[in-house]
Design an enzyme around this catalytic site. Structure first.
Site, short mmCIF file in Angstrom:
data_model
loop_
_atom_site.label_atom_id
_atom_site.label_comp_id
_atom_site.label_asym_id
_atom_site.label_seq_id
_atom_site.Cartn_x
_atom_site.Cartn_y
_atom_site.Cartn_z
N HIS A 153 0.86 -1.19 0.00
CA HIS A 153 0.00 0.00 0.00
C HIS A 153 0.88 1.23 0.00
O HIS A 153 1.96 1.21 0.63
CB HIS A 153 -0.90 0.00 1.24
CG HIS A 153 -2.06 0.93 1.13
ND1 HIS A 153 -1.95 2.27 1.42
CD2 HIS A 153 -3.33 0.72 0.74
CE1 HIS A 153 -3.13 2.83 1.22
NE2 HIS A 153 -3.98 1.93 0.80
N ASP B 272 -7.84 -5.54 0.45
CA ASP B 272 -8.31 -6.39 -0.64
C ASP B 272 -7.88 -7.84 -0.53
O ASP B 272 -8.37 -8.68 -1.27
CB ASP B 272 -7.82 -5.82 -1.98
CG ASP B 272 -8.52 -4.53 -2.30
OD1 ASP B 272 -9.70 -4.42 -1.95
OD2 ASP B 272 -7.88 -3.64 -2.87
#
Ligand code: ACO
Length: 435
Positions: A311, A369
């Site tokens: 991320h 996710d």
């Protein structure tokens, strides 16, 4: 804003220039470089905005090193446990959690807007049935501006509020219609006696021929998925919404632009890609093949990524991933699927990656996710709809951020500059003489 300190830039040999620095309530200070070009003739260079705060915001705070996510100051872990999605919507839009009376009024107002114009329903017929639902969503949400001329004055706070209600209320209907259309099933009209999320699930999975039975555990799981995706400060799609909105574009067009940006596999499309990765790995041999797969991921020439990992902001465990893992277990328990092989595979993959120096040294952890595909799939949502669910949930964040931008007296049209590295000025050669 009052300056906290100053930062000095030394340039062109002996020249010096001071810039004010500002402190937020938490998080890194910023250097205000707005005067840089005017005073030095230079731009800053920051592709991907690695060091750029594009705005001041009071909505969401992320501490990527600590793995903290706050909506209006409240930790995501507390909101996910104590609130439902509409309370979180109220919080994001208005800055405070509602009391019981405020919540009742808010829920009623949202419920009043759940239906879509019948002409809008006909728009779906123009799409191929096998179109990706995100393609349909971008088109239909953009088309909302053709239906609500009465609320497009972005400088009128009441217009902005009604647009916010319309978008939040209609997104579940529009998303469920995209699914029904792809299935060739009749659209289900909303039923306002149900909660926001139960209504969405009925519109997705119900059929007119049968009574839809609401399963509270599954509704709560879906609601939590909405809460976890509701906002995430200045991510790519939110910045897209702000940039589109900075030109004065109407909110429906701005949200459509956010949906388009969200679609990409590096952003909202990652949950689809993460689940597909797990399915492929399972087919190739599952847990026994993890070592080989990780080797491929680490080999830069393979172009294989561990989807659902890494991320831009979180250099620690994404707090949403922890909650999502918990929700995955709850849903699989409720559905009597304790031994779901994909969950086992995901957990084994996570464990191996978190012990591998490649991921440790780059601070790559599971993001939201990594597990959301498994849980959504268990809820009966097809892979192609995952990003639509994300868009539904993120709509409130986009609107809150858009609204904040419009009300900000410092707001200007977003217009980045560039480091030009193309040809210098040259003359056009007539076509007959070109080589
Ligand atoms: N698998 C393997 N290697 C990775 C991964 C990954 N998932 N993510 C990052 N890396 C590597 C990069 O190759 C790079 O290695 P290098 O330093 O040797 O060149 C290093 O880690 C840093 O990565 P960047 O790409 O520079 O990080 P950036 O902040 O630009 O990208 C992103 C973040 C796009 C999320 C990236 O981690 C990624 O592609 N992850 C997979 C897709 C994904 O899960 N996206 C969902 C994000 S969450 C969301 O949108 C809700």
């Amino acid at each position: 804003m009052e300056a906290k300190n100053k930062a000095t830039l030394a340039y062109d040999g002996d020249k010096k220039l001071d810039f004010p620095t500002y402190a937020g309530t938490i998080g890194p200070d910023v250097v205000d470089i707005r005067a840089l070009y005017g005073k030095t003739g230079m731009f800053t260079y920051d592709p991907g905005f690695l060091s750029t705060a594009s705005c001041a915001s009071k909505i969401t705070y992320i501490d990527g090193d600590q793995g903290i996510l706050l909506y209006r100051g409240y930790p995501i872990e507390q909101l996910a446990v104590h609130c439902d999605f509409l309370e979180v919507c109220y919080l994001l839009l208005k800055g405070e959690l509602p009391n019981a009376g405020e919540k009742q009024t808010f829920v009623k107002t949202v419920s009043n807007h759940t239906m879509v114009h019948e002409q809008l329903a006909r728009l779906y017929q123009g799409f191929r049935r096998d179109a990706h639902p995100m393609a349909v969503l971008v088109g239909v949400v953009g088309a909302l501006s053709a239906f609500y001329h009465d609320s497009l004055d972005i400088n009128d706070p009441q217009h902005r509020e009604i647009s916010a209600f319309r978008l939040i209320a209609k997104m579940p209907t529009i998303v469920a219609m995209a699914y029904k259309y792809s299935m060739g099933q009749p659209f289900m009209y909303p039923q306002n006696s149900l909660s926001y999320t139960a209504n969405f699930m009925r519109m997705m999975f119900g059929v007119p021929a049968e009574e839809y039975e609401v399963n509270d555990v599954l509704v709560r799981a879906m609601d939590r998925i909405f809460i976890l995706h509701a906002d995430h400060e200045q991510n790519a799609s939110t910045s897209t919404v702000r940039l589109a909105g900075s030109s004065g574009a109407n909110p429906f067009a701005c949200i459509a632009s956010g949906i388009a940006c969200l679609w990409g596999p590096a952003h909202g499309g990652a949950n689809e890609a993460a689940l597909q990765m797990l399915i492929d790995l399972q087919k190739q041999g599952g847990v026994a093949k993890i070592g080989e797969f990780i080797k491929q991921v680490k080999d830069k020439s393979s172009n294989v990524k561990l989807m659902g990992f890494g991320h831009r902001v979180y250099k620690n465990y994404d707090p949403r991933a922890k909650l999502m893992q918990e929700t995955t277990r709850e849903v699989l328990d409720a559905l009597d699927k304790h031994n779901e092989p994909l969950l086992k595979l995901a957990m084994a993959l996570e464990k191996i990656a978190l012990e591998d120096d490649y991921f440790v040294s780059r601070k790559l952890y599971p993001n939201v996710d990594f597990y959301s595909g498994i849980v959504q799939s268990a809820l009966g949502i097809p892979t192609s709809m995952f990003t639509c669910i994300f868009a539904l949930a993120r709509t409130v964040g986009w609107i809150a951020q858009w609204n904040e931008m419009i009300s900000d007296p410092e707001q200007k049209i977003g217009r980045p500059r560039q480091l030009y590295v193309g040809p210098t000025q040259r003359d056009v050669v007539p076509i007959a003489k070109r080589r």
